[in-house]
Design a protein around this motif. Structure first.
Motif, PDB file in Angstrom:
ATOM      1  N   SER A 297       8.071  -2.804   7.440  1.00 52.78           N
ATOM      2  CA  SER A 297       6.741  -3.054   7.205  1.00 52.78           C
ATOM      3  C   SER A 297       5.763  -1.846   7.503  1.00 52.78           C
ATOM      4  O   SER A 297       6.264  -0.638   8.154  1.00 52.78           O
ATOM      5  N   GLY A 298       4.373  -1.880   7.227  1.00 53.48           N
ATOM      6  CA  GLY A 298       3.304  -0.685   7.545  1.00 53.48           C
ATOM      7  C   GLY A 298       2.349  -0.861   6.416  1.00 53.48           C
ATOM      8  O   GLY A 298       2.349  -1.531   5.447  1.00 53.48           O
ATOM      9  N   TRP A 299       1.335   0.157   6.851  1.00 51.88           N
ATOM     10  CA  TRP A 299       0.061   0.252   6.008  1.00 51.88           C
ATOM     11  C   TRP A 299       0.571   1.698   5.063  1.00 51.88           C
ATOM     12  O   TRP A 299       1.021   2.675   5.320  1.00 51.88           O
ATOM     13  N   PHE A 300      -0.310   1.382   3.735  1.00 52.98           N
ATOM     14  CA  PHE A 300       0.082   2.437   2.746  1.00 52.98           C
ATOM     15  C   PHE A 300      -1.535   2.334   1.801  1.00 52.98           C
ATOM     16  O   PHE A 300      -1.960   1.511   2.006  1.00 52.98           O
ATOM     17  N   CYS A 301      -1.640   3.619   1.287  1.00 51.02           N
ATOM     18  CA  CYS A 301      -2.745   3.763   0.594  1.00 51.02           C
ATOM     19  C   CYS A 301      -2.044   4.207  -0.983  1.00 51.02           C
ATOM     20  O   CYS A 301      -1.357   4.985  -1.157  1.00 51.02           O
ATOM     21  N   GLN A 302      -2.545   3.299  -1.953  1.00 51.40           N
ATOM     22  CA  GLN A 302      -2.196   3.480  -3.472  1.00 51.40           C
ATOM     23  C   GLN A 302      -3.330   4.124  -4.245  1.00 51.40           C
ATOM     24  O   GLN A 302      -2.925   4.037  -5.193  1.00 51.40           O
ATOM     25  N   GLY A 303      -4.498   3.812  -3.999  1.00 51.18           N
ATOM     26  CA  GLY A 303      -5.693   4.402  -4.768  1.00 51.18           C
ATOM     27  C   GLY A 303      -6.901   4.546  -4.242  1.00 51.18           C
ATOM     28  O   GLY A 303      -7.086   4.407  -2.940  1.00 51.18           O
ATOM     29  N   ALA A 304      -7.856   5.050  -5.076  1.00 50.47           N
ATOM     30  CA  ALA A 304      -9.280   5.426  -4.749  1.00 50.47           C
ATOM     31  C   ALA A 304     -10.109   4.879  -5.880  1.00 50.47           C
ATOM     32  O   ALA A 304      -9.795   5.179  -7.105  1.00 50.47           O
TER      33      ALA A 304
END
Length: 553
Positions: free
Chosen positions: A544-551
């Motif tokens: 698991s964990g945190w992710f960034c996919q867009g802006a």
């Protein structure tokens, strides 16, 4: 059906014969045609001189050079051989209107009701042989009641089935221990099994009398039934080396062990299964040329020639109700070199005013050399096109004309850009039915698709303008949105967050990007003004964990 008569023509040295027709000096030297197969160069066609050194088709080039020091090799031109075979197909039309190609080196002719026009079957084959001799082509012919039998006679007549030897395999014929020991010689010690071939003094054709396909094929090897090499090897291990051996076996057992393809090939050779000769109608060919009295080399002169050729080409396209999708311009130089350029259109067209600017953009890539003495324009790819006429009252007609003009302007723009960067580089998006963020749209080629004419489906929650593959975010591994996190080398502080929006993977698909399981998406605004699309993966199958996919914009 014993009333049908099928002629099979096989040109075993077509690639080499084609080159020798263009350069007669190659007759006196060993010549081989070479092509790339995987990571190796192999021989595909040989002339008589090369075959005299023991070379064979499919042999690696390095082995061929070791056996024949003076071997001359030429690269194979698949397009050139296909064009040459098309010419031979038109030539074979003098014997019957039913002519079709077989693989890349053969023709099949339905001679039913035609042989008597040439004095019988023997006389007709003599005419074929004489024509091929005049053309400088080696040909082998087979004539039978079925297409499969004719194919077998043309390629395997005179050959016998060799014995199969494979290492520890035991010969089941006990009498061969002594009585045949002298005949086996070297091949019992690991060498190749002997293969009986036709001598040069034997006939190059074989005729099976009507109704005699079984007797004509019985002595031939099973490969004459157009079976794969692996299947031929499997049959040989069982002692089924001749066609007669295979025809005498129970059909149900053969189909159960080797598949129905074997039975189908047997039925086609014997005439139990239909295999007609159905030549397709040749496609319409759209090309025009202009022969010049004196060589030219200026772009203005080439454009003047294009202006004379395009109206003729477009008129022939209009007569057939088609439009050009790809157009090729060929400039034949006086030193026998050919310079060519090719352009594509976003929509099929037969309007010279739309094709001419695209060709003009490509003229700078043509090297005139010592001069150009012939121009040729060909519509390489065409599509059906229909005339459009506006119906209804006057105002409705004006609206339709404006829309058509707008579409034409966009298509012309795509064509001009495509002439520079390539038509495949210009794409457009269409909506797609999926709740997965990266699958909500599909990329289509702009030249081969229409614009989306409806409103773009509105998302229930905001979606970012820019999407990319999920990038890891350094933050505590907890479902709560972090107050401070690190992403792309930046330390960011959360100002506010909207969410979560839970998205589950498509359980009916195994998508490697979504094996982490359920995701909770958050619209996160940072204190420096960025709006990012973060998600927390719960990690049912992965970490698991945190992710960034867009802006967001």
């Amino acid at each position: 059906m014993t009333d049908r008569r099928i002629l099979s023509l096989w040109f075993p040295r077509m690639g080499a014969d084609r080159l020798m027709r263009r350069d007669p000096q190659l007759h006196a030297v060993p010549l081989a045609v070479v092509e790339e197969r995987g990571n190796m160069q192999v021989l595909t066609s040989l002339n008589t001189a090369a075959q005299g050194f023991g070379l064979r088709s499919g042999q690696p080039v390095r082995d061929a050079h070791a056996m024949c020091e003076g071997l001359i090799t030429r690269a194979r031109s698949v397009q050139g051989e296909a064009a040459f075979l098309a010419v031979l197909q038109r030539w074979a039309g003098k014997f019957s209107p039913w002519v079709a190609t077989e693989a890349s080196d053969g023709l099949v002719v339905d001679l039913t009701g035609c042989a008597h026009l040439f004095g019988g079957e023997e006389a007709l084959l003599e005419v074929v042989q004489q024509d091929c001799n005049d053309l400088g082509l080696a040909v082998q012919m087979g004539l039978a009641d079925t297409r499969g039998a004719a194919w077998a006679l043309a390629r395997f007549a005179g050959q016998s089935a060799g014995a199969y030897r494979s290492g520890d395999a035991i010969d089941q014929e006990a009498r061969a221990t002594r009585s045949r020991a002298g005949k086996r010689r070297h091949w019992t010690r690991g060498g190749a099994a002997p293969v009986v071939r036709r001598g040069p003094d034997q006939a190059t054709h074989r005729i099976a009398a009507p109704g005699q396909s079984y007797s004509a094929l019985s002595a031939l090897p099973v490969a004459a039934l157009r079976l794969d090499a692996d299947l031929v090897a499997q049959l040989a291990r069982l002692g089924l080396r001749r066609v007669g051996d295979l025809l005498g076996q129970p059909r149900a057992s053969l189909a159960r062990r080797f598949g129905r393809g074997v039975v189908m090939r047997m039925d086609q050779a014997m005439g139990s299964a239909p295999e007609p000769v159905s030549p397709a109608k040749p496609p319409d060919h759209f090309a025009v040329r202009l022969t010049l009295p004196d060589p030219i080399g200026l772009e203005d002169d080439i454009l003047a020639g294009i202006d004379r050729l395009l109206p003729r080409l477009c008129e022939s396209l209009k007569d057939k109700g088609r439009g050009a999708r790809r157009v090729r311009l060929q400039a034949f130089r006086s030193d026998h070199d050919i310079q060519s350029v090719e352009v594509g259109l976003a929509r099929p067209s037969r309007d010279p005013a739309r094709i001419r600017p695209l060709l003009a953009l490509k003229l700078d890539s043509i090297d005139a050399g010592f001069g150009i003495d012939m121009l040729r324009i060909e519509a390489v790819q065409t599509e059906p096109i229909h005339c459009r006429s506006a119906v209804g009252h006057l105002e409705a007609g004006h609206v339709v004309n404006k829309r058509l003009a707008a579409n034409t302007a966009v298509d012309d723009l795509i064509g001009r850009i495509g002439a520079r960067v390539g038509m495949e580089q210009i794409t457009r998006l269409h909506p797609a039915e999926s709740h997965i963020p990266e699958k909500t749209s599909k990329v289509l080629a702009a030249a081969w698709s229409d614009p989306w004419k409806e409103d773009w489906p509105a998302a229930r929650t905001p979606r970012p303008l820019l999407l990319w593959q999920p990038e890891p975010v350094h933050a505590p591994d907890v479902p709560q949105v972090p107050q401070v996190f690190r992403w792309r080398g930046q330390t960011l502080t959360r100002h506010r967050a909207i969410g979560p929006e839970r998205i589950s993977p498509e359980w009916w698909l195994d998508d490697p990007d979504w094996r982490s399981g359920v995701r909770d998406y958050w619209v996160t605004e940072t204190e420096d003004g960025q709006r990012l699309w973060l998600f927390y993966g719960h990690g049912h199958m992965m970490s698991s964990g945190w992710f960034c996919q867009g802006a967001f914009a």
